[in-house]
Scaffold this active site. Sequence first.
Site, PDB file in Angstrom:
ATOM      1  N   THR A   1       0.834  -1.200   0.000  1.00 21.96           N
ATOM      2  CA  THR A   1       0.000   0.000   0.000  1.00 21.96           C
ATOM      3  C   THR A   1       0.870   1.251   0.000  1.00 21.96           C
ATOM      4  O   THR A   1       0.638   2.181  -0.788  1.00 21.96           O
ATOM      5  CB  THR A   1      -0.934  -0.020   1.222  1.00 21.96           C
TER       6      THR A   1
ATOM      7  N   TYR B   1     -12.465  -5.317  -4.918  1.00 15.35           N
ATOM      8  CA  TYR B   1     -13.489  -4.426  -5.491  1.00 15.35           C
ATOM      9  C   TYR B   1     -14.842  -4.614  -4.776  1.00 15.35           C
ATOM     10  O   TYR B   1     -15.406  -3.659  -4.246  1.00 15.35           O
ATOM     11  CB  TYR B   1     -13.645  -4.636  -6.996  1.00 15.35           C
TER      12      TYR B   1
ATOM     13  N   TYR C   1      -2.971 -10.252   3.785  1.00 12.64           N
ATOM     14  CA  TYR C   1      -2.860  -8.812   4.030  1.00 12.64           C
ATOM     15  C   TYR C   1      -4.198  -8.275   4.523  1.00 12.64           C
ATOM     16  O   TYR C   1      -5.159  -8.167   3.765  1.00 12.64           O
ATOM     17  CB  TYR C   1      -2.430  -8.128   2.730  1.00 12.64           C
TER      18      TYR C   1
ATOM     19  N   LYS D   1       0.118  -9.877   7.337  1.00 14.06           N
ATOM     20  CA  LYS D   1       0.422  -8.495   7.669  1.00 14.06           C
ATOM     21  C   LYS D   1      -0.865  -7.884   8.186  1.00 14.06           C
ATOM     22  O   LYS D   1      -1.844  -7.776   7.443  1.00 14.06           O
ATOM     23  CB  LYS D   1       0.914  -7.718   6.437  1.00 14.06           C
TER      24      LYS D   1
END
Lengths: 301, 301
Positions: B48, B111, B141, B171
């Site tokens: 990110t 999405y 993630y 993460k």
Amino acid sequence: MTIHRITGVYSAATTPLNADDSPDLGLFTAHCQRLLDEGCHGVALLGTTGEANSFSSTERRGILEAALKAGIAPDQLMPGTGVAAIPDTVELTRHALSVGVTRVVMLPPFYYKGVSDDGLFSAYARIIETIADDRLRVVLYHIPQVSGIPLTLPLIGRLIAAFPDTVVGIKDSAGDFANMQALLAAFPGFSVLAGADPLLLPLIKAGGAGCITATSNLVADSLRTVYDHASDPTRAAEVDAAQARINAYRSLSNSYVQIPTIKAMVGLKNGNSAWARPRPPLMALSAADQADLAVKFAQLP
Amino acid sequence: MTIHRITGVYSAATTPLNADDSPDLGLFTAHCQRLLDEGCHGVALLGTTGEANSFSSTERRGILEAALKAGIAPDQLMPGTGVAAIPDTVELTRHALSVGVTRVVMLPPFYYKGVSDDGLFSAYARIIETIADDRLRVVLYHIPQVSGIPLTLPLIGRLIAAFPDTVVGIKDSAGDFANMQALLAAFPGFSVLAGADPLLLPLIKAGGAGCITATSNLVADSLRTVYDHASDPTRAAEVDAAQARINAYRSLSNSYVQIPTIKAMVGLKNGNSAWARPRPPLMALSAADQADLAVKFAQLP
């Protein structure tokens, strides 16, 4: 009356899949032809209902090309081309233009949330300026409940001012009629298209341009009736009945997870259970829900 | 002590851009080398903070290959490969494996929102089974504030049970220490990596495996001090000072829009204002904010 550059009933067409999850291009193009036969002015393929963002760029290009190859005219097609990364949006939009399709529905980049209007303006501007094709017509796509990215009136106003011949409309799928009214009031001539079926009739009465909706996969004829005759008081009963039918289909589809349910309902309508498959992360209805849906579907008007 | 398969301090490396918005590969690989010199065990590029989802697949492959070409070892690299469409995630992950990089950080498809655990399990399973490479190690993630897709404990448990040698860590960037504690308690040996800098020290003390954070772009040495000595009571003062320094950098970066600010701070640290550029929809800080930031940056410990 204002003159819109994009008008009519567009279907947010669903995309059928083969057993291996690849797009079933034959079934898809037959569906597109049927949607046009039933009254759609065009097919807004590769939108949210079409699971576009679950397909690779290669698959998306293949789906659009299949529709053209099946004989659907370029001006009857309005694909979604907006993805998270600007270069990919540019590439998908350029591909559409390369095959003669000049009108696209464009999501803003949708990974980062809480981005500024400056950032969204810059993203759209970068895309449009990189493509640099006077033929391009962009329908902005406001669907904050999925994309996480609302398109504000000030942003839209800046985009129209900067690109008056390119940024010509919006698909408003937020389901908030007040927002549509604000768009109509602020931007005369800008084509406001309903993304939520129940708002088609009030939108057309208020001067809107048409719709791009999911229920059109099932009741395109009724959407066309509303679109054609919304302002004719002598046909109010017919129009109201058509909108009520649309709403009944919409209500049933939304009583389960919407997109897989739309697909299952297309399958029920056409007697082909292969339609029921979505691509992960969407999942097909459970057998119990599918059975329940079939009973309720048979009772729809 | 449990044995983790992924441990250490990984930098969520930022990606510098040229004036034309393309990745500045020379500046990027020099940055990666510096991060390793400063104490990072590895570089979690293309996350990110690295604006991965603003780059095309071609650009992402180029960034990973540039790092390898610059001499960084494949086992020091852990790229993000999770995107919205399964085929693209498969392709990016296969590319990493093809160049010897076996560990990836994988977002769920992001999405559609409100998708079921069944749908997310199916998506991850489809990806892992399609890749079908025993070398692959996946770090899930969890960053719901950006992706919109939380990864629940039951989902994670199902993925570990189905792919015990592949799904080896997470993460967790949600910033909720209770969730990290729950992960540690539920899944012994599963590598929980802090995505939020302030939680590194408590996570390591609680048995966590390390971190993948943004502030590592600036204070990798302090992160390494915390990681190495968190459990040594004789060095508590040093460790606490290091965590406090980390927190001070983090606090400053988060007082503006985080990712552009991290980039601007890397530019201030290295005397290169070119670092300040993000790709839209993220925007560089205003000149006033940049000036304000420079003053506060100079006062950091």
